[in-house]
Scaffold this active site. Structure first.
Site, PDB file in Angstrom:
ATOM      1  N   ASP A 124     -34.033  47.177  40.183  1.00 39.51           N
ATOM      2  CA  ASP A 124     -35.391  46.763  40.518  1.00 39.51           C
ATOM      3  C   ASP A 124     -35.738  47.094  41.966  1.00 39.51           C
ATOM      4  O   ASP A 124     -36.891  47.420  42.283  1.00 39.51           O
ATOM      5  CB  ASP A 124     -35.550  45.260  40.279  1.00 39.51           C
ATOM      6  N   GLY A 125     -34.762  47.015  42.856  1.00 41.16           N
ATOM      7  CA  GLY A 125     -35.014  47.317  44.261  1.00 41.16           C
ATOM      8  C   GLY A 125     -35.473  48.741  44.485  1.00 41.16           C
ATOM      9  O   GLY A 125     -36.223  49.029  45.427  1.00 41.16           O
ATOM     10  N   ASN A 220     -43.751  42.505  44.794  1.00 44.80           N
ATOM     11  CA  ASN A 220     -43.171  41.253  44.304  1.00 44.80           C
ATOM     12  C   ASN A 220     -43.737  40.027  45.005  1.00 44.80           C
ATOM     13  O   ASN A 220     -44.455  39.245  44.405  1.00 44.80           O
ATOM     14  CB  ASN A 220     -41.639  41.274  44.452  1.00 44.80           C
TER      15      ASN A 220
END
Length: 379
Positions: A124-125, A220
């Protein structure tokens, strides 16, 4: 690139001819699965984002780049520091391929108008990092699950050739992940003082002219916390210019629906589907039994400032990066960005999201209750 979308509409319809009394409002709600990626012309360039310093990604990265350049004849953009990896730069066979790459450096080179779509290799990073490279319009992103969690990376690398080919052809499901536009205003950012010929300071400078704003695009969350201080953080939270509360605790999280399944859910927030237009406000360990996470409309403007009686400064980070100190007089203004991240779906936005909930977070996993027969009910 264009995305075919159907927005929520409220239409006045006549149910019985010309009688105005029988006219009613009917809502046409957008179907998340109706968002599709189509190309105005075939894509010619692709940006490949690879997780740095991960040896397990070397082989997938090389295979993908060879496929994109030699089979699909695409122009491949790669970050310069990726090619500086000794495992890549020392590979003579792969060197012939890298000579055709276009390279760039973060924060120095603008590639926003050069890339047709993005492929991410990692977790996800890696997707969060790809988002940070584009401060305005973001190309469609195809994310392969080659990291640890993989909530935002629905594609498996085993069948990458057929999947990439399908994306190039177009007409695939897509989800527009909203981002936050964040402006940090510093009250005393490098005040310019006037100095005479002998080096004597004549004035401290104009405070208003010294105020400087830095802008970030956040996928995010924005996290404001107490940093290394042992005191509670004490920050004021404004909504559309009105003070709504003061956060006293370890901090506060302002997140997108995409970020609701990240830090926010660990702090007790609800999980919101990325198609829902909203901003989440979640306190971190509040010193109050009644401070619950809330959801506000996506169109509001939030502002966070240190309270006048705060005992210490605060710290802020944006998707876990660019961490900096917030002092008295500084402010953080947050709105929903006009530039979402078009994330390519494996199936569709709804099925992909629930699949991630089940596989990554084990949502509602429980041993099923045994069946109770009629004979057991007598006891």
């Amino acid at each position: 690139m264009c995305t075919a979308m159907k927005y929520n509409q409220c239409i006045l319809q006549d149910t019985s001819g010309s009688n105005n009394e029988n006219k009613v409002w009917k809502w046409h709600i957008q179907d998340p699965a109706s968002q599709r990626l189509t190309w105005n012309k075939p894509p010619q360039s692709v940006l490949v984002i690879k997780k740095i310093r991960d040896p397990s990604l070397l082989l997938p990265f090389k295979e993908l780049c060879i496929f994109l350049t030699e089979v699909k004849k695409l122009i491949v953009y790669v970050e310069r520091k990726v090619l500086e990896d000794p495992a890549i730069s020392g590979d003579e066979n792969f060197g012939a391929i890298t000579k055709n790459f276009c390279t760039f450096r973060e924060d120095l080179d603008d590639i926003s108008n050069r890339v047709d779509f993005i492929i991410c290799l990692g977790g996800d990073g890696t997707l969060l990092y790809a988002s940070s490279l584009f401060q305005e319009s973001v190309p469609p992103v195809m994310a392969f699950h080659l990291g640890s969690l993989g909530f935002l990376t629905p594609f498996k690398f085993d069948t990458y050739q057929s999947q990439v080919s399908q994306i190039i052809e177009g007409n695939t499901a897509i989800i527009l992940r909203s981002r936050l536009k964040v402006r940090v205003h510093k009250a005393n950012w490098e005040k310019k003082a006037r100095v005479d010929e002998k080096g004597i300071i004549l004035t401290n400078g104009d405070i208003e002219s010294s105020r400087k704003a830095v802008q970030y695009q956040v996928l995010n969350e924005v996290v404001v916390d107490r940093g290394p201080s042992s005191y509670l953080s004490n920050v004021d939270l404004f909504l559309d210019g009105h003070l709504i509360t003061t956060v006293q605790g370890d901090g506060v999280i302002v997140s997108t629906p995409t970020g609701s399944t990240a830090y926010a859910v660990a702090a007790g927030a609800s999980m919101i589907h990325p198609n829902v237009p909203a901003i989440m406000i979640t306190p971190i360990c509040p010193h109050s039994l009644s401070f619950r996470p809330i959801v506000v409309p996506a169109g509001v403007e939030l502002k966070i400032m240190l309270s006048q009686d705060a005992r210490n400064t605060a710290w802020v980070s944006f998707d876990g990066r660019k961490r900096q100190e917030i002092c008295h007089g500084d402010s953080i203004c947050i709105t929903t960005s006009c530039f979402p991240v078009p994330s390519i779906c494996f199936r569709d936005p709804v099925n992909d999201w629930f699949e991630s909930l089940a596989q990554c977070l084990h949502w509602n996993v429980r041993k099923k209750q045994n069946y109770l027969s009629s004979e057991d009910e007598e006891f």
